[in-house]
Design a protein around this motif. Sequence first.
Motif, mmCIF file in Angstrom:
data_model
loop_
_atom_site.group_PDB
_atom_site.id
_atom_site.type_symbol
_atom_site.label_atom_id
_atom_site.label_comp_id
_atom_site.label_asym_id
_atom_site.label_seq_id
_atom_site.Cartn_x
_atom_site.Cartn_y
_atom_site.Cartn_z
ATOM 1 N N SER A 97 4.516 7.276 1.228
ATOM 2 C CA SER A 97 4.670 6.300 2.319
ATOM 3 C C SER A 97 4.141 4.958 1.823
ATOM 4 C CB SER A 97 3.889 6.768 3.553
ATOM 5 O OG SER A 97 2.511 6.766 3.290
ATOM 6 N N ASN A 98 4.855 3.893 2.168
ATOM 7 C CA ASN A 98 4.382 2.574 1.708
ATOM 8 C C ASN A 98 4.435 1.593 2.879
ATOM 9 O OD1 ASN A 98 7.125 1.030 1.514
ATOM 10 N ND2 ASN A 98 7.479 2.992 0.426
ATOM 11 N N MET A 99 3.543 0.633 2.799
ATOM 12 C CA MET A 99 3.404 -0.349 3.879
ATOM 13 C C MET A 99 2.923 -1.658 3.254
ATOM 14 S SD MET A 99 3.637 -1.148 7.090
ATOM 15 C CE MET A 99 3.790 0.440 7.844
ATOM 16 N N ASN A 131 -1.208 2.593 7.251
ATOM 17 C CA ASN A 131 -0.135 3.255 6.512
ATOM 18 C C ASN A 131 -0.247 4.756 6.827
ATOM 19 O OD1 ASN A 131 1.776 4.202 4.787
ATOM 20 N ND2 ASN A 131 0.922 3.271 2.927
ATOM 21 N N SER A 159 0.861 -1.212 0.000
ATOM 22 C CA SER A 159 0.000 0.000 0.000
ATOM 23 C C SER A 159 0.882 1.242 0.000
ATOM 24 C CB SER A 159 -0.917 0.022 1.221
ATOM 25 O OG SER A 159 -0.158 0.160 2.414
#
Length: 663
Positions: free
Chosen positions: A603-605, A621, A588
């Motif tokens: 931002s990534n998760m 996230n 994500s």
Amino acid sequence: MKRISLPLIIAFSLFTIKSNAQVGINTTTPTSTLDIIAKNATGATANVDGLLVPRVDRLRAQSMASVPVSTMIYVNNAVTGTQAGATVNVDAEGYYYFNGTAWVKLHNPSNSTFSSVNIYNTDGSLTGNRIVTQAANTLAFTGTAANAFSVDGTTLSVDAANDRVGIGTTAPGVKLDVAQAIGTSEATQFRIINTSPVATNNTAYMGFNSYNGGGATWALGSIQNSATTTDNNFNILYSSGGLFGKVFTIRPNTGNTGIGTETPQKKLHVNGGLQITNELNVGGNASTAGSAGTTGQVLTSAGASAAPTWQTPAANLNIYNSDGSLTGNRIVTQAANTLAFTGTAVNAFSVDGTTLSVDAANDRVGIGTAAPENKFQVVSTTPTSNRYMLFDAPVSTNSLPILALRNTSPAATGNFSLLGFSNTGPTGGGATWGIGSIRTAGALEEFFIGNSTGSNYIERVRIASNGFVGIGTSAPTNTLHINGTNPLRLEGLQTASGKTGTLVVNSTGVVQSQTSSNISAVRASGTITITVNNTFTNIGTTAETFDNLNEFASNTFTASATGLYKVDFVGNFPQRANTEDNGDGYLSLLRVSLNGAQFGLTSNMKVPLPETSGGPSSISNTHSTVVKMNAGDTLTFDGLSFGSTPASTNIVASFALNIVRID
């Protein structure tokens, strides 16, 4: 046999009387109590149509008795009889009706056959008292004649040709001329009365000014010594800007006259200096002149209750050729004579050294100094006492100043009227600090405080005519306007028991209150529905918890002012079964864009598969950043999934968005 007049029969044939008591002449359908129709209403016939009312002269109208109200006549002779009583208004031929008291003229100035009678073209007599209610309107008489306006002949006369007023005369010779033939009578022609209840210190003064401005400089009149009506002194008084000082006093019972004293002990009591420019006669009586002595003689006392005598001194000593010492108190009785000292020295005239000094060389007066540096300078060597005091009246509730300073130069922008202060010693030059007024454009007076470091004053404080206060500026735009580097410092601030807001400074330097309700702050939430892998999708429908300044709409935040903004963008992405996303979860991403361009990193998760022992949940996230924005800049928000298969089952992630201005 009765005689019947044929004209009467013919006349009655012209009448029509209806049952409702309406009479018609030349009509069978009268529309009023009496309806007269012209025999020849149109055409060029010479026959006369009209109504003739009784024609009488003024004497006949004056002689009528018990006249009903509304009776109408035509007066064909206004010479007989008199213009009085019932005919007080009859001054010309014409129609009149009776109002119950007098005959009143039917006035129709547009087409009347007689003149319109009024104050502008005819003399007349009032029939009763009259009151002119002016309200806010003015009543002005503009004339050019010598006796343009008068009351009862000479009782009051206004000379418009020479701008004079006469009382008792129609030819005033001065601005106000009061004339009365009183012969040897002691009656006064002009009187000033204080109408307050009789009390001690009541005054009745007449003031005099030889210039146009301010209060009276000189005054004369009486002042009560007690509540007894006849116990009052006659005074001549002088004021240089404050209270009147009594220069001349006459006591009522003794006739004692005082100059410089309110309690004269003799027929003439002078408390102060005296200059005599003619002979001085001593001795004599009420009808005989006293002796003037001879040249060189001096006046010698003969003791109490005896006139002094002229004696020839042993030597010719006087103020013009010798210093000397007074052997007692001396009084100079000036009467109508003046006492003048003409000098050219710096300390031309002095009393007790520096107590009073007159600088005739520079036209200055000093108190406490023999070398005044200004028009009037007071120097004290006793630091524990008052150097200069002004006293107001015992009871004074008006707003008039006790001391007034005036710049007598022609009025001009930039003129000053200042009061100076200095602690540089008795010979330290000009004043270091000055306060007073400055004249600005538009003939306004503003308050000025400034100091000098050796030349012109440097302005420190300005109070404008609208009450705005400026420090470091001569043109304040707010109630308090401070202009300077680090202009404000507060010390000794106490801890507040509660906080209702924060003081902030806007872009123009104005201090304003900032509270939780007017700070730029937004909290919104909603969902992101992703249908395509590896493609950013805008946030969807949002619900706002609050938006103080209405800066957020749809998925866009628009800054209302320039500043730093803290942004927290949190998305909760769902875990999915191993049948989705190639069986290994997905990545994500959240993105913030400034004016349409990506701001900073995304931002990534990783969103893994759910635990085998539990159901799927959501992975948060969080994208947090600080953005410097100008007024009108925009932020947009979107999300993306990578390594997913949203086409078969959409990825629906909830989000929360917090934006707060932090500078």
